[in-house]
Design an enzyme around this catalytic site. Structure first.
Site, PDB file in Angstrom:
ATOM      1  N   ASP A 194     -12.046  -3.819   6.984  1.00  0.00           N
ATOM      2  CA  ASP A 194     -13.398  -3.646   7.010  1.00  0.00           C
ATOM      3  C   ASP A 194     -13.912  -2.839   5.257  1.00  0.00           C
ATOM      4  O   ASP A 194     -12.804  -2.507   4.775  1.00  0.00           O
ATOM      5  CB  ASP A 194     -14.141  -2.318   7.981  1.00  0.00           C
ATOM      6  CG  ASP A 194     -15.547  -2.778   8.269  1.00  0.00           C
ATOM      7  OD1 ASP A 194     -16.401  -3.377   7.302  1.00  0.00           O
ATOM      8  OD2 ASP A 194     -15.751  -2.348   9.504  1.00  0.00           O
ATOM      9  N   ASP A 202     -23.475  -6.435  11.943  1.00  0.00           N
ATOM     10  CA  ASP A 202     -22.601  -6.293  12.880  1.00  0.00           C
ATOM     11  C   ASP A 202     -23.988  -6.708  14.177  1.00  0.00           C
ATOM     12  O   ASP A 202     -24.494  -5.580  15.119  1.00  0.00           O
ATOM     13  CB  ASP A 202     -23.357  -4.521  12.714  1.00  0.00           C
ATOM     14  CG  ASP A 202     -21.734  -4.219  11.942  1.00  0.00           C
ATOM     15  OD1 ASP A 202     -20.719  -4.274  11.903  1.00  0.00           O
ATOM     16  OD2 ASP A 202     -21.892  -3.052  10.920  1.00  0.00           O
TER      17      ASP A 202
END
Ligand code: GLA
Length: 734
Positions: free
Chosen positions: A478, A548
């Protein structure tokens, strides 16, 4: 030859066989007398030539040609006026900023004495197989630019990049280094399609007429960014999903990039792309050189869908690590939306047991397992297992996951650091910063300066250690903030801005080294969702987190945009709980079918699922495994767009043409109307297909239908209510 290839050659693109033969014989043709190069793929040709003045000019980009003699000479033009010099009309293949040139340059330099003029002329070239290097040289100084071309004749793609070399005895600074300039055939009426967005709303499609002036798509954020994706598509003004001429290109760069689409006052549309020239300064000492990223481009006569299919196949087979031999993406479970930072051994084991019963193959523990990471204010940088949450380390959990027949994956965010971390207390100098300026925090975190060799080695070391110590199959890598105050105080002031480039190079190097040392390791690229999705990172990772935003209806548009460029195989897509982030609730079956159009994952809190939810999930995962090679490796036809219809429909056809799957989703019922007929694509009209409804929503009841019927009369699906959905599977029977 694979049957998809046969289908494409025989049907949609109607490439004359003469050209196919020529493509396979020779992808690069060159005539010494006229100094013209003709690069040909099965879908496109691209040509440039040297004029009598030595300038390299673009001659053609479009559908495939086979005869180099047909091409015009690369002759200089005449000035229109003293304000409109001939250089502005000549489509230079890689224009330096120099002489009377006012459009976007491909390269711009500043010498130490202040001279900034650079005029490039042909010096030499070399053809090796499908590769071509053309070296240009400045008219005065030994400053060289080598243009690299690589032709992928079977894939319809040409790759370009450039190397700028300082052959002088003094340093100069490169202020713009593009990968390529592309020229469309002269004319008006072109339209630009591009992807824009923001966090949780990535890859939204924009389509607009190109007018005079510049349209800039870019990232200044240090990573690829959610705001624009490094891809363009230009059509002749009337293309659709399945028809019309489309030129397209995608940059392989995960740092600051820029694509400038420009229509000059002389009816010329040109696209320049590469590293962003904003805040760019790259000093080259004598003998040094700078390589620009690859810019992959192609042309399709089969519309936006044709262009996407070309890019998808190319990406799957030529970009992704392992290419054709890489495995199908497994069904994964990710704990993030279920447990956020509250991970611990018992909780994760319980989720793993439930996930395995559903048919999950890869179990990924997300954020929260390390350091003092109980919220997003602390812990980044401290990559040791949190002893309260996992008193015996990760091994007991990983063993349990493996015993349940699942691989284990782990979330990491190695580029980042919280001020509240042991690492920051020990190395405050390791972050990107300007001396004596504030350090902006975003999500309470700062960025480690990975351009530094010591930081690069630290990051490689921590990941290597994790992958060595534990049976980790998969890292979710990430990167949760954009750059700010991009300073590198330890570097020579004249080299500080190299950070933009060196950071990305070191990112690539770390992943390459990790993969070399751990050949079974797979990586997902995530940057708060789709903030690092591009062909450069895809050369090194197996999948990407598209957003997301896991709300299924929003996802349809995000996925539609994503699918313009990137194949379903790399698009990680989760089924999560409702109500979701935008407070919308959709049925579980709908959420599954949306996610099954990519690399399926589950991100829900399985502890809250009812028995019937789990039963439905088990059925859907089994169904997905039956069709996943078609979805992940097949040809995509976007039948109905969520932007244009209240029904969204997508069809996937397997590489061998034997299986096809159609997904359909209704947004909202109005006036009790029936869903539109779905006219299928890409089938063989003479073939018969067994038609399998996965539920009772298919109107047609005939057990078999011909390709001709399916494409011309179409399928009808009974989607009556809001957020209704269905899938139909077709199996070719003869
Ligand atoms: C980012 C990712 C999420 C999740 C969180 C964890 O937002 O995109 O999927 O991993 O970080 O902090």
């Amino acid at each position: 030859m694979r049957s998809t290839t046969l289908r494409i050659l025989a049907g949609r693109l109607a490439v004359p066989c003469l050209v196919c033969a020529a493509v396979h014989a020779q992808s690069i043709r060159y005539t010494e007398g006229r100094k013209i190069w003709l690069l040909t793929t099965r879908e496109s040709s691209y040509a440039m030539g040297v004029g009598p003045d030595g300038a390299l000019r673009n001659l053609y980009w479009g559908g495939p040609l086979w005869r180099v003699e047909d091409l015009p000479a690369a002759a200089p033009r005449r000035d229109i006026s003293s304000f409109d010099p001939r250089q502005m009309l000549e489509n230079e293949e890689f224009p330096g900023w120099g002489g009377p040139r006012y459009y976007e340059p491909a390269v711009k330099i500043a010498r130490e004495d202040g001279d900034r003029d650079l005029v490039l002329r042909y010096a030499s070239h070399r053809i090796q197989g499908d590769g071509l290097d053309i070296t240009l040289k400045d008219v005065n100084d030994p400053i060289e630019v080598t243009l690299h071309y690589r032709v992928y004749p079977d894939y319809g793609i040409v790759a370009r990049s450039a190397t700028v070399r300082n052959g002088t005895t003094r340093a100069f600074t490169v202020n713009s280094a593009q990968s390529a300039a592309w020229y469309l055939p002269p004319g008006d009426g072109y339209r630009l399609t591009y992807l824009s967005g923001r966090w949780a709303a990535e890859t939204q499609i924009n389509r607009e007429p190109i007018h005079e002036g510049q349209k800039v798509l870019e990232s200044r954020k240090g990573h690829t960014s959610h705001n624009f994706n490094p891809w363009f598509s230009i059509d002749a003004g009337n293309a659709g999903e399945e028809h019309g001429r489309v030129w397209f290109g995608a940059l392989a760069w995960s740092g600051n990039w820029r694509i400038t689409v420009e229509q000059t006052p002389y009816r010329q549309v040109r696209v320049t792309g590469g590293m962003n020239s904003f805040d760019f300064a790259y000093r080259l000492k004598p003998g040094e050189s700078l390589d620009t990223p690859q810019f992959f481009a192609g042309f399709s006569a089969a519309g936006f869908g044709g262009a996407s299919r070309t890019l998808h196949r190319f990406t799957r087979e030529k970009i992704l690590p392992g290419g054709l031999s890489s495995r199908l993406r497994p069904v994964l479970y990710n704990s993030w939306e279920a447990t956020t930072f509250n991970v611990n051994e018992a909780g994760q084991k319980a989720l793993a047991e439930k996930a395995s019963k559903l048919g999950v193959e890869l179990f990924v523990v997300d954020d929260g397992w390390f350091g003092k990471r109980n919220n997003d204010r602390a812990g980044l940088g401290d990559w040791f297992v949190n002893p309260q949450k996992f008193p015996q380390g990760l091994k007991p959990l990983i063993d349990a996951v493996n015993q349940l027949n699942m691989d284990f994956g782990l979330w990491v965010e190695p580029e980042m650091i919280n001020a509240d971390s042991d690492l920051y207390r020990a190395h405050p100098d390791w972050v990107i910063n300007f001396t004596s300026r504030p350090r902006s925090e975003l999500r309470n975190q700062m960025i480690l300066n990975m351009a530094r060799s010591d930081v690069k080695e630290y990051i490689f070391g921590l990941l290597d250690k994790l992958a060595t110590e534990y049976n980790i199959r998969y890292f979710k890598w990430d990167m949760n903030r954009s750059f700010s105050e991009p300073g590198w105080p330890e570097a020579d002031a004249a080299d500080e801005q190299k950070l933009w480039v060196q950071y990305v190079r070191n990112l690539y190097e770390i992943i390459d080294r990790l993969r070399a040392r751990h050949p079974k390791l797979e990586i997902e690229s995530c940057s708060g969702g789709g903030g690092r999705v591009d062909l450069g990172i895809l050369q090194r990772v197996d999948e990407v987190w598209a957003s997301d935003n896991t709300e299924a209806f929003d996802r349809l548009r995000i996925q539609e945009g994503f699918s313009q460029v990137y194949p379903a195989k790399v698009m990680s897509a989760w089924v999560t709980d409702v109500p979701n982030m935008n407070t919308r609730s959709t049925p579980l079956a709908y959420r599954f079918l949306v996610a099954m159009q990519g690399a399926l994952g589950i991100g829900a809190n399985l502890n809250r699922w009812s028995d019937s939810d789990s039963a439905l999930a088990t059925k859907m995962i089994a169904l997905y495994k039956r069709i996943r090679s078609t979805v992940q490796l097949g040809d995509l036809h976007r039948l109905l767009s969520p932007r244009e219809s209240d029904v969204t429909a997508n069809q996937y056809i397997s590489a061998d043409g034997k299986q096809s799957v159609v997904f359909a989703f209704r947004h909202s019922q109005e006036y009790n109307t029936a869903a539109p007929t779905l006219y299928l694509q890409g089938l063989e009209e003479k073939a018969l297909y067994k038609v399998e409804a996965t539920d009772n929503k298919l109107v047609e009841r005939q057990p078999q239908l011909s390709g001709a019927y399916l494409m011309r009369a179409g399928l009808n699906v009974n989607l009556r209510g809001d957020f209704d959905s269905t899938a139909v599977i077709l199996e070719r029977v003869q």
